[in-house]
Design a protein around this motif. Structure first.
Motif, PDB file in Angstrom:
ATOM      1  N   ARG A  81      65.119  -7.984  13.626  1.00 51.52           N
ATOM      2  CA  ARG A  81      64.833  -6.933  12.642  1.00 51.52           C
ATOM      3  C   ARG A  81      63.804  -7.406  11.636  1.00 51.52           C
ATOM      4  N   TYR A  82      62.976  -6.455  11.201  1.00 48.67           N
ATOM      5  CA  TYR A  82      62.127  -6.659  10.020  1.00 48.67           C
ATOM      6  C   TYR A  82      62.748  -5.774   8.952  1.00 48.67           C
ATOM      7  N   GLY A  83      63.531  -6.336   8.069  1.00 49.82           N
ATOM      8  CA  GLY A  83      64.255  -5.512   7.101  1.00 49.82           C
ATOM      9  C   GLY A  83      65.174  -4.560   7.834  1.00 49.82           C
ATOM     10  N   SER A  87      64.648  -2.339  13.423  1.00 46.77           N
ATOM     11  CA  SER A  87      64.956  -3.193  14.581  1.00 46.77           C
ATOM     12  C   SER A  87      63.779  -3.149  15.535  1.00 46.77           C
ATOM     13  N   ALA A  88      63.010  -4.227  15.565  1.00 41.06           N
ATOM     14  CA  ALA A  88      61.847  -4.274  16.458  1.00 41.06           C
ATOM     15  C   ALA A  88      62.264  -4.598  17.889  1.00 41.06           C
ATOM     16  N   LEU A  89      63.401  -5.283  18.046  1.00 40.50           N
ATOM     17  CA  LEU A  89      63.974  -5.554  19.377  1.00 40.50           C
ATOM     18  C   LEU A  89      65.419  -5.143  19.337  1.00 40.50           C
ATOM     19  N   ASN A 146      51.484  -0.600  22.517  1.00 40.62           N
ATOM     20  CA  ASN A 146      51.384  -1.209  21.191  1.00 40.62           C
ATOM     21  C   ASN A 146      52.659  -0.952  20.409  1.00 40.62           C
ATOM     22  N   GLY A 147      53.107  -1.974  19.702  1.00 34.33           N
ATOM     23  CA  GLY A 147      54.269  -1.812  18.837  1.00 34.33           C
ATOM     24  C   GLY A 147      55.595  -1.837  19.567  1.00 34.33           C
ATOM     25  N   ALA A 148      55.573  -2.154  20.876  1.00 34.34           N
ATOM     26  CA  ALA A 148      56.820  -2.149  21.660  1.00 34.34           C
ATOM     27  C   ALA A 148      57.745  -3.297  21.277  1.00 34.34           C
ATOM     28  N   GLY A 149      57.167  -4.360  20.711  1.00 33.15           N
ATOM     29  CA  GLY A 149      57.994  -5.508  20.315  1.00 33.15           C
ATOM     30  C   GLY A 149      57.702  -6.773  21.109  1.00 33.15           C
ATOM     31  N   LYS A 150      56.587  -6.784  21.835  1.00 33.06           N
ATOM     32  CA  LYS A 150      56.275  -7.922  22.714  1.00 33.06           C
ATOM     33  C   LYS A 150      56.072  -9.220  21.907  1.00 33.06           C
ATOM     34  N   THR A 151      55.242  -9.110  20.874  1.00 37.16           N
ATOM     35  CA  THR A 151      54.993 -10.292  20.036  1.00 37.16           C
ATOM     36  C   THR A 151      56.275 -10.718  19.329  1.00 37.16           C
ATOM     37  N   THR A 152      57.033  -9.751  18.874  1.00 37.51           N
ATOM     38  CA  THR A 152      58.308 -10.063  18.210  1.00 37.51           C
ATOM     39  C   THR A 152      59.221 -10.841  19.150  1.00 37.51           C
ATOM     40  N   ASP A 167      50.815 -15.185  24.341  1.00 39.05           N
ATOM     41  CA  ASP A 167      50.733 -13.858  23.729  1.00 39.05           C
ATOM     42  C   ASP A 167      49.301 -13.337  23.756  1.00 39.05           C
ATOM     43  N   GLU A 168      49.045 -12.373  24.596  1.00 41.37           N
ATOM     44  CA  GLU A 168      47.744 -11.702  24.719  1.00 41.37           C
ATOM     45  C   GLU A 168      46.583 -12.678  24.878  1.00 41.37           C
ATOM     46  N   PRO A 169      46.619 -13.526  25.905  1.00 38.75           N
ATOM     47  CA  PRO A 169      45.546 -14.518  26.023  1.00 38.75           C
ATOM     48  C   PRO A 169      44.157 -13.938  26.260  1.00 38.75           C
ATOM     49  N   GLU A 218      50.663  -9.239  27.827  1.00 37.50           N
ATOM     50  CA  GLU A 218      49.287  -8.740  27.938  1.00 37.50           C
ATOM     51  C   GLU A 218      49.252  -7.227  27.770  1.00 37.50           C
ATOM     52  N   GLN A 219      48.254  -6.748  27.048  1.00 38.50           N
ATOM     53  CA  GLN A 219      47.969  -5.316  27.031  1.00 38.50           C
ATOM     54  C   GLN A 219      47.358  -4.916  28.368  1.00 38.50           C
ATOM     55  N   ASN A 220      46.624  -5.886  28.933  1.00 35.32           N
ATOM     56  CA  ASN A 220      45.917  -5.639  30.181  1.00 35.32           C
ATOM     57  C   ASN A 220      46.922  -5.735  31.340  1.00 35.32           C
TER      58      ASN A 220
HETATM   59  P1  ATP Z   1      50.965  -5.028  19.879  1.00 40.76           P
HETATM   60  O1  ATP Z   1      50.641  -4.896  21.320  1.00 40.76           O
HETATM   61  O2  ATP Z   1      50.359  -3.975  19.025  1.00 40.76           O
HETATM   62  O3  ATP Z   1      50.765  -6.429  19.352  1.00 40.76           O
HETATM   63  P2  ATP Z   1      53.789  -5.518  20.187  1.00 40.76           P
HETATM   64  O4  ATP Z   1      54.403  -4.908  21.393  1.00 40.76           O
HETATM   65  O5  ATP Z   1      53.473  -6.973  20.231  1.00 40.76           O
HETATM   66  O6  ATP Z   1      52.533  -4.701  19.761  1.00 40.76           O
HETATM   67  P3  ATP Z   1      55.169  -6.113  17.733  1.00 40.76           P
HETATM   68  O7  ATP Z   1      53.951  -6.646  17.069  1.00 40.76           O
HETATM   69  O8  ATP Z   1      56.212  -7.057  18.145  1.00 40.76           O
HETATM   70  O9  ATP Z   1      54.794  -5.210  18.981  1.00 40.76           O
HETATM   71  O10 ATP Z   1      55.811  -5.019  16.761  1.00 40.76           O
HETATM   72  C1  ATP Z   1      57.026  -4.358  17.066  1.00 40.76           C
HETATM   73  C2  ATP Z   1      57.383  -3.427  15.903  1.00 40.76           C
HETATM   74  O11 ATP Z   1      57.706  -4.213  14.757  1.00 40.76           O
HETATM   75  C3  ATP Z   1      56.262  -2.509  15.486  1.00 40.76           C
HETATM   76  O12 ATP Z   1      56.833  -1.271  15.115  1.00 40.76           O
HETATM   77  C4  ATP Z   1      55.652  -3.186  14.297  1.00 40.76           C
HETATM   78  O13 ATP Z   1      55.088  -2.260  13.402  1.00 40.76           O
HETATM   79  C5  ATP Z   1      56.856  -3.867  13.676  1.00 40.76           C
HETATM   80  N1  ATP Z   1      56.485  -5.108  12.987  1.00 40.76           N
HETATM   81  C6  ATP Z   1      55.821  -6.162  13.541  1.00 40.76           C
HETATM   82  N2  ATP Z   1      55.663  -7.153  12.626  1.00 40.76           N
HETATM   83  C7  ATP Z   1      56.247  -6.710  11.489  1.00 40.76           C
HETATM   84  C8  ATP Z   1      56.429  -7.283  10.192  1.00 40.76           C
HETATM   85  N3  ATP Z   1      55.990  -8.506   9.883  1.00 40.76           N
HETATM   86  N4  ATP Z   1      57.079  -6.520   9.267  1.00 40.76           N
HETATM   87  C9  ATP Z   1      57.554  -5.285   9.566  1.00 40.76           C
HETATM   88  N5  ATP Z   1      57.419  -4.695  10.781  1.00 40.76           N
HETATM   89  C10 ATP Z   1      56.773  -5.397  11.730  1.00 40.76           C
END
Ligand code: ATP
Length: 245
Positions: free
Chosen positions: A10-12, A15-17, A36-42, A158-160, A190-192
């Motif tokens: 969670r970010y506050g 819930s990103a995951l 985008n924003g699916a939570g991959k980087t998280t 992450d997104e090489p 990867e986005q690709n």
């Molecule tokens: P992208 O392909 O755009 O990098 P992603 O799949 O890697 O997207 P994340 O970057 O993990 O997705 O983000 C997942 C969700 O968490 C998104 O809704 C994003 O806005 C939110 N988020 C990411 N980082 C933070 C943060 N530091 N604080 C609050 N919310 C965040």
């Protein structure tokens, strides 16, 4: 080898995951794709110890490593190639590489240096150049080489290909294919998506923080319905087109 079970981050209040489970077997290249924003980087950052999960478990070779710091995770055998590379811009190429090998003994570190230079000959030519002066392609090679310096048993990428010119995107996917042939164990975001699915063994599709699909990469490649909602599936989706280190 790497097992993630019921991971929630969670970010506050957000819930990103949500209860994400996945696994990466030894010598497997597993893709993680999604809009985008699916939570991959998280997900990668949580597994690598940069973020703390609210719930769930991460284990490496059956050993629980949940909540380990990134440094401890590296010592446990898991290295991250982070989004946007995160190199030490003022430090030289070789200094960045030595930092990657900080968990190894000195003689092992010099062996690893020889290995990564063989894999990325361009780094030898730029040995004493500050990382901030590298081109985007060189910087990405350095970021991957830095991760390999610790002889990781699992590499998270992450997104090489983000922000790279088409010829370097080809290089990155060729490299993932080569590392796969070498028997490396990798989880790659990867986005690709189509390019990744062409070199991966299996993949997971993440959507709004949950696993929406999973399976052999070749099966997912055939599922056009999965891609309908993706942005930047076949191209490079870096909106800035930048090549920052
Ligand atoms: P992208 O392909 O755009 O990098 P992603 O799949 O890697 O997207 P994340 O970057 O993990 O997705 O983000 C997942 C969700 O968490 C998104 O809704 C994003 O806005 C939110 N988020 C990411 N980082 C933070 C943060 N530091 N604080 C609050 N919310 C965040």
């Amino acid at each position: 080898m790497l097992d993630v079970s019921g991971l929630t981050t969670r970010y506050g209040a957000i819930s990103a995951l949500r209860r994400v489970s996945l696994s990466v077997g030894a010598n497997e290249v597993v893709g993680l794709i999604g809009p985008n924003g699916a939570g991959k980087t998280t997900l990668l950052n949580t597994v690598a110890g940069l973020l703390r999960p609210a719930e769930g478990e991460v284990s490496l070779d059956g050993r629980p490593v949940t909540g380990y710091s990134p440094d401890r995770m590296l010592r446990a055998g898991l290295a991250l190639v982070p989004e946007h590379r995160r190199l030490f811009a003022q430090m030289t190429v070789v200094e960045n590489l030595r930092i990657g090998g900080v968990t190894s003994a000195a003689d092992e570190r010099s062996e690893r240096l020889d290995e990564v230079v063989e894999l990325f000959p361009v780094l030898k030519d730029k040995w004493a150049t500050a990382a901030g002066y590298l081109s985007g392609g060189e910087a990405q090679q350095l970021a991957i080489a830095r991760a390999l310096m610790s002889s990781p048993r699992v590499v998270l990428m992450d997104e090489p290909s983000l922000g790279l010119a088409p010829v370097l995107v080809d290089f990155v996917f060729d490299l993932i294919g080569r590392l796969r042939t070498e028997g490396r164990t990798m989880l790659v975001v990867e986005q690709n998506a189509t390019r990744l699915l062409e070199v991966a063994d299996r993949a997971y599709v993440l959507r709004t923080g949950e696993i929406a699909a999973e399976g052999p990469a070749s099966d997912l490649l055939a599922r056009e319905d999965l891609f309908d909602t993706f942005v930047g599936v076949s191209g490079n989706s870096d909106p800035s087109g930048s090549e920052q280190t």
